[in-house]
Write a protein that holds these residues in place. Structure first.
Motif, mmCIF file in Angstrom:
data_model
loop_
_atom_site.group_PDB
_atom_site.id
_atom_site.type_symbol
_atom_site.label_atom_id
_atom_site.label_comp_id
_atom_site.label_asym_id
_atom_site.label_seq_id
_atom_site.Cartn_x
_atom_site.Cartn_y
_atom_site.Cartn_z
ATOM 1 N N ARG A 15 0.905 -1.341 0.173
ATOM 2 C CA ARG A 15 0.088 0.058 -0.025
ATOM 3 C C ARG A 15 0.861 1.377 0.005
ATOM 4 N NH1 ARG A 15 -3.106 -1.248 3.779
ATOM 5 N NH2 ARG A 15 -4.829 -2.029 2.345
ATOM 6 N N SER A 60 1.161 5.666 -0.874
ATOM 7 C CA SER A 60 0.583 6.887 -1.080
ATOM 8 C C SER A 60 1.230 7.854 -1.492
ATOM 9 C CB SER A 60 -0.316 7.255 0.209
ATOM 10 O OG SER A 60 -0.967 6.263 0.635
ATOM 11 N N LYS A 84 -4.287 13.181 -2.102
ATOM 12 C CA LYS A 84 -3.604 11.969 -1.796
ATOM 13 C C LYS A 84 -4.229 10.846 -2.554
ATOM 14 C CE LYS A 84 -2.231 9.358 2.124
ATOM 15 N NZ LYS A 84 -2.362 9.415 3.718
ATOM 16 N N THR A 103 -3.733 6.505 -3.010
ATOM 17 C CA THR A 103 -3.325 5.387 -2.406
ATOM 18 C C THR A 103 -3.669 4.140 -3.414
ATOM 19 O OG1 THR A 103 -3.648 6.369 -0.336
ATOM 20 C CG2 THR A 103 -3.287 3.686 -0.583
ATOM 21 N N SER A 157 -3.120 -0.066 -3.600
ATOM 22 C CA SER A 157 -3.187 -1.101 -2.640
ATOM 23 C C SER A 157 -3.166 -2.441 -3.459
ATOM 24 C CB SER A 157 -4.167 -0.976 -1.936
ATOM 25 O OG SER A 157 -4.296 -0.187 -1.065
#
Length: 122
Positions: free
Chosen positions: A16, A18, A25, A27, A29
């Motif tokens: 994960r 970011s 932001k 992210t 995963s």
């Protein structure tokens, strides 16, 4: 007293990552399972104010010298005017021996934020 620690098996993992930029932001995963030869990926983005946003995530892999992706693997959301977007999860099967990573890109007016997970092997 004996303390037992639970460990993630060597055949499974999570990445994960970011990255921030343009007041947002992003992210990316991924959860992978080498013994089952599959991985599940997703992405999310959040911005400090409402704006037009488009988010897309996709796996890239290599089994030779160059990284490449397949258009059928792209998951996306937007463009929408909002403060947050999410995509996925999507599960894919892999090819044993290939290297993979997940890219997520957020596009906002006058900017783009790109994040990439670590590599994993199936």
């Amino acid at each position: 007293m004996t303390l037992a620690l639970l460990a993630t098996p060597a055949w499974a993992g999570t990445s994960r990552v970011s990255k921030s930029g343009h007041g947002c932001k992003v992210t990316a995963s991924v959860n992978w399972n080498s013994s089952a030869n599959r991985y599940t990926y997703s992405g999310k983005a959040g911005c400090s104010s409402r704006r037009s946003m488009k988010l897309w995530c996709f796996p890239v892999h290599r089994h030779s010298f160059s990284w490449h992706s397949h258009t059928g693997d792209i998951i996306q959301n937007g463009p929408r005017t909002t403060t947050s977007l999410g995509v996925g999860p999507a599960t894919k099967r892999g090819t044993n021996g290939d290297r993979y990573k997940i890219n997520c890109k957020l596009e906002v007016p006058r900017g783009r934020v790109v994040v990439e997970t670590g590599q994993f092997n199936l």
